[in-house]
Scaffold this motif. Structure first.
Motif, PDB file in Angstrom:
ATOM      1  N   ASP A  75       0.754  -1.114  -0.076  1.00  0.00           N
ATOM      2  CA  ASP A  75      -0.088   0.223  -0.104  1.00  0.00           C
ATOM      3  C   ASP A  75       0.690   1.276  -0.025  1.00  0.00           C
ATOM      4  OD1 ASP A  75      -2.128  -1.788   0.125  1.00  0.00           O
ATOM      5  OD2 ASP A  75      -2.727  -1.536   2.438  1.00  0.00           O
ATOM      6  N   LEU A  76       2.113   1.220   0.867  1.00  0.00           N
ATOM      7  CA  LEU A  76       2.817   2.457   0.743  1.00  0.00           C
ATOM      8  C   LEU A  76       3.866   2.637  -0.254  1.00  0.00           C
ATOM      9  CD1 LEU A  76       3.768   2.276   4.691  1.00  0.00           C
ATOM     10  CD2 LEU A  76       2.100   4.045   3.467  1.00  0.00           C
ATOM     11  N   ASN A  77       4.078   1.578  -1.133  1.00  0.00           N
ATOM     12  CA  ASN A  77       4.890   1.790  -2.246  1.00  0.00           C
ATOM     13  C   ASN A  77       6.387   2.151  -1.786  1.00  0.00           C
ATOM     14  OD1 ASN A  77       3.499   0.556  -4.268  1.00  0.00           O
ATOM     15  ND2 ASN A  77       2.299   2.242  -4.322  1.00  0.00           N
ATOM     16  N   ASP A  78       6.791   3.258  -2.186  1.00  0.00           N
ATOM     17  CA  ASP A  78       7.887   3.984  -2.172  1.00  0.00           C
ATOM     18  C   ASP A  78       8.008   4.646  -0.724  1.00  0.00           C
ATOM     19  OD1 ASP A  78       9.127   2.493  -4.347  1.00  0.00           O
ATOM     20  OD2 ASP A  78       8.564   4.378  -5.533  1.00  0.00           O
ATOM     21  N   LEU A  79       7.072   4.938   0.031  1.00  0.00           N
ATOM     22  CA  LEU A  79       6.778   5.491   1.207  1.00  0.00           C
ATOM     23  C   LEU A  79       7.568   4.948   2.247  1.00  0.00           C
ATOM     24  CD1 LEU A  79       3.083   6.994   0.807  1.00  0.00           C
ATOM     25  CD2 LEU A  79       5.209   8.378   0.259  1.00  0.00           C
ATOM     26  N   ALA A  80       7.552   3.417   2.352  1.00  0.00           N
ATOM     27  CA  ALA A  80       8.390   2.941   3.205  1.00  0.00           C
ATOM     28  C   ALA A  80       8.543   1.539   3.072  1.00  0.00           C
ATOM     29  CB  ALA A  80       7.506   3.048   4.678  1.00  0.00           C
TER      30      ALA A  80
END
Length: 105
Positions: A75-80
């Motif tokens: 869900d966060l992909n590249d965010l975390a």
């Protein structure tokens, strides 16, 4: 009933209670992780709460917590990264346990 029987029943009751508390703490940890992830995704209010519920439900897919890590990482992909998510879970679990204990006490 003998003293041994009483002790055995007390031990079993304590074990069941401890397992229930651990389950509740892990579910609370997953909710807190979901709220953290929701904030990163720009969600707030009921949208954040709804997302957090999906994270809690994701933990029922398989034993362990990797199902939650996979869901949130996707869900966060590249965010975390998955490692960041695991670290956040480790940070949130003591807070979750504290919250559960304060509600029970």
């Amino acid at each position: 009933m003998t003293t041994f029987d009483n002790r055995e029943q007390a031990f079993e009751a304590k074990y069941a209670h401890d397992e229930e508390m651990q389950f509740k703490a892990q579910a609370r940890c997953n909710k807190l992780l979901g709220l953290w992830a929701a904030e990163k995704l720009g969600k707030s209010g009921s949208d954040a709460e709804d997302y957090a519920k999906t994270v809690v439900v994701a933990d029922f897919e398989e034993a362990g917590h990797e199902d939650v890590v996979r869901k949130v990482a996707a869900d966060l992909n590249d965010l975390a990264s998955a490692d960041e998510i695991r670290a956040k879970m480790a940070e949130l679990l003591p807070k979750a346990k504290e919250q559960i204990l304060s509600e029970v006490g």
